[in-house]
Design an enzyme around this catalytic site. Structure first.
Site, PDB file in Angstrom:
ATOM      1  N   ASN A  10     -22.124 -25.929  27.771  1.00 26.28           N
ATOM      2  CA  ASN A  10     -23.080 -27.030  27.757  1.00 26.28           C
ATOM      3  C   ASN A  10     -22.772 -27.865  28.986  1.00 26.28           C
ATOM      4  O   ASN A  10     -21.754 -28.546  29.038  1.00 26.28           O
ATOM      5  CB  ASN A  10     -22.901 -27.855  26.469  1.00 26.28           C
ATOM      6  CG  ASN A  10     -23.751 -29.118  26.474  1.00 26.28           C
ATOM      7  OD1 ASN A  10     -24.597 -29.303  27.350  1.00 26.28           O
ATOM      8  ND2 ASN A  10     -23.512 -29.993  25.509  1.00 26.28           N
ATOM      9  N   LYS A  12     -24.289 -30.394  30.096  1.00 30.12           N
ATOM     10  CA  LYS A  12     -24.611 -31.825  29.944  1.00 30.12           C
ATOM     11  C   LYS A  12     -25.392 -32.308  31.183  1.00 30.12           C
ATOM     12  O   LYS A  12     -26.169 -31.542  31.729  1.00 30.12           O
ATOM     13  CB  LYS A  12     -23.338 -32.625  29.683  1.00 30.12           C
ATOM     14  CG  LYS A  12     -22.563 -32.033  28.481  1.00 30.12           C
ATOM     15  CD  LYS A  12     -21.502 -32.913  27.936  1.00 30.12           C
ATOM     16  CE  LYS A  12     -20.842 -32.233  26.732  1.00 30.12           C
ATOM     17  NZ  LYS A  12     -19.831 -33.062  26.095  1.00 30.12           N
ATOM     18  N   HIS A  95     -27.044 -32.529  19.472  1.00 31.84           N
ATOM     19  CA  HIS A  95     -25.704 -32.789  20.004  1.00 31.84           C
ATOM     20  C   HIS A  95     -25.327 -34.244  19.683  1.00 31.84           C
ATOM     21  O   HIS A  95     -26.194 -35.123  19.673  1.00 31.84           O
ATOM     22  CB  HIS A  95     -25.689 -32.549  21.516  1.00 31.84           C
ATOM     23  CG  HIS A  95     -24.305 -32.547  22.086  1.00 31.84           C
ATOM     24  ND1 HIS A  95     -23.613 -33.708  22.346  1.00 31.84           N
ATOM     25  CD2 HIS A  95     -23.466 -31.521  22.410  1.00 31.84           C
ATOM     26  CE1 HIS A  95     -22.412 -33.392  22.811  1.00 31.84           C
ATOM     27  NE2 HIS A  95     -22.295 -32.076  22.857  1.00 31.84           N
ATOM     28  N   GLU A  97     -24.089 -36.455  21.435  1.00 29.09           N
ATOM     29  CA  GLU A  97     -24.487 -37.401  22.488  1.00 29.09           C
ATOM     30  C   GLU A  97     -25.962 -37.775  22.346  1.00 29.09           C
ATOM     31  O   GLU A  97     -26.355 -38.917  22.600  1.00 29.09           O
ATOM     32  CB  GLU A  97     -24.178 -36.797  23.871  1.00 29.09           C
ATOM     33  CG  GLU A  97     -22.671 -36.767  24.113  1.00 29.09           C
ATOM     34  CD  GLU A  97     -22.181 -35.644  25.009  1.00 29.09           C
ATOM     35  OE1 GLU A  97     -22.982 -35.013  25.716  1.00 29.09           O
ATOM     36  OE2 GLU A  97     -20.954 -35.388  24.985  1.00 29.09           O
ATOM     37  N   GLU A 167     -18.678 -29.717  16.216  1.00 28.11           N
ATOM     38  CA  GLU A 167     -18.014 -30.442  17.301  1.00 28.11           C
ATOM     39  C   GLU A 167     -17.569 -31.816  16.806  1.00 28.11           C
ATOM     40  O   GLU A 167     -18.381 -32.753  16.757  1.00 28.11           O
ATOM     41  CB  GLU A 167     -18.983 -30.639  18.471  1.00 28.11           C
ATOM     42  CG  GLU A 167     -19.537 -29.358  19.049  1.00 28.11           C
ATOM     43  CD  GLU A 167     -20.055 -29.568  20.465  1.00 28.11           C
ATOM     44  OE1 GLU A 167     -19.516 -28.947  21.365  1.00 28.11           O
ATOM     45  OE2 GLU A 167     -20.985 -30.374  20.657  1.00 28.11           O
ATOM     46  N   GLY A 173     -14.729 -34.174  25.103  1.00 28.08           N
ATOM     47  CA  GLY A 173     -14.453 -34.813  26.379  1.00 28.08           C
ATOM     48  C   GLY A 173     -13.188 -35.649  26.399  1.00 28.08           C
ATOM     49  O   GLY A 173     -12.975 -36.444  27.317  1.00 28.08           O
ATOM     50  N   SER A 213     -13.311 -30.050  23.720  1.00 22.89           N
ATOM     51  CA  SER A 213     -12.141 -29.816  24.583  1.00 22.89           C
ATOM     52  C   SER A 213     -11.608 -28.390  24.508  1.00 22.89           C
ATOM     53  O   SER A 213     -10.404 -28.175  24.645  1.00 22.89           O
ATOM     54  CB  SER A 213     -11.033 -30.831  24.274  1.00 22.89           C
ATOM     55  OG  SER A 213     -11.484 -32.150  24.542  1.00 22.89           O
TER      56      SER A 213
HETATM   57  P1  13P Z   1     -15.962 -30.787  26.076  1.00 21.10           P
HETATM   58  O1  13P Z   1     -15.649 -29.316  26.051  1.00 21.10           O
HETATM   59  O2  13P Z   1     -16.079 -31.357  27.455  1.00 21.10           O
HETATM   60  O3  13P Z   1     -15.053 -31.565  25.187  1.00 21.10           O
HETATM   61  O4  13P Z   1     -17.434 -30.950  25.458  1.00 21.10           O
HETATM   62  C1  13P Z   1     -17.717 -30.352  24.256  1.00 21.10           C
HETATM   63  C2  13P Z   1     -19.172 -30.467  23.998  1.00 21.10           C
HETATM   64  O5  13P Z   1     -19.679 -31.527  23.705  1.00 21.10           O
HETATM   65  C3  13P Z   1     -19.983 -29.256  24.141  1.00 21.10           C
HETATM   66  O6  13P Z   1     -21.257 -29.459  23.633  1.00 21.10           O
END
Ligand code: 13P
Length: 249
Positions: A10, A12, A95, A97, A167, A173, A213
């Site tokens: 992803n 982002k 997601h 976010e 997640e 992150g 992560s």
């Molecule tokens: P990270 O791998 O950067 O922690 O992000 C995970 C994520 O949100 C994937 O959708």
């Protein structure tokens, strides 16, 4: 029942169209593994050049979001038919976010999941608790609600195609990966939830990813868990390290 692993990046809000093509060209040889499904979920503006850049490789392209209407006066949104016509196969929906910064609710996610399935797009439906919820001991209740509402009105046959990404928000992150036990425990609970809502065959078929992560050091142990069928990878999907994650064995 053996489920095929699915390892998705992803991206982002990273990479301009030209940067996206350069990254695909860099990663293409590194992720050449036909034993797993490899998906790059990229920003909407990168979709067209990325679909062209992955041609002939094992990489499939996903979107990071989609609207639940067919077309019309929804300025700034992307319709499912647009994704399909551009060559997209997967779409990340709900997601954390999107939920946190753009106010997406479980009902919105449900509408999007149903609309994606109508168009033969594979939803990667995200769920996961905050640190506060984990500390309050309501992780399972919260995640079960996200999954049950997210799949409302989805038939068992359709549900088998859905990918669920667990997640935990506190692991996204932050560099803090959930322990293998924590990740497996929730992924197993999600599978039980699917069995309750549908049946054993659907629970056996549905693929559940872990995200938060994930890196080259943790991928192998995570993906070896019985209920973890791959990963949704953020930061590490933008680096050559993604090749090591895809080739985790
Ligand atoms: P990270 O791998 O950067 O922690 O992000 C995970 C994520 O949100 C994937 O959708």
């Amino acid at each position: 029942m053996s489920r095929r692993k699915i390892i998705a990046g992803n991206w982002k809000m990273n990479k301009t169209p030209s940067e996206a093509v350069a990254l695909v060209n860099e990663l293409k040889p590194l992720v050449a593994n036909d034993d797993v499904d490899v998906v790059f979920c990229v920003p909407a503006i990168d979709i067209v050049p990325v679909v062209a850049a992955v041609k002939g490789s094992n990489i499939q392209v996903g979107a990071e979001n989609m609207y639940f209407e067919e077309s019309g006066a929804y300025t700034g949104e992307i319709a499912p038919a647009m994704l399909v016509d551009a060559g997209v196969k997967y779409v990340v929906l709900g997601h954390s976010e999107r939920r946190e910064y753009f106010g997406e609710t479980n009902d919105d996610v449900n509408k999007k999941v149903r609309k994606a399935l109508e168009h033969d797009l594979v939803p990667i439906m995200c769920c996961g608790e905050s640190l506060k919820q984990r500390e309050q001991g309501v992780t399972m209740d919260f995640v079960r609600q996200q999954v049950k509402v997210g799949l409302q009105g989805v038939t068992a046959e359709e549900a088998k195609k859905v990918v669920i990404a667990y997640e935990p928000i506190w692991a996204i992150g932050t560099g803090v990966t959930a322990t293998t036990e924590q990740a497996q425990e929730v992924c197993a609970a999600i599978r039980v939830c699917i069995k309750e809502v549908y049946d054993g065959a659907t629970a056996d078929a549905i693929r559940i990813q872990y995200g938060g992560s994930v890196n080259a050091a943790t991928a192998g142990e995570l993906f070896a868990q019985v209920d973890i069928d791959g990963g949704l990878v953020g930061g590490a999907s933008l680096k050559p390290e993604f090749g090591d994650i895809v080739n985790y064995k």
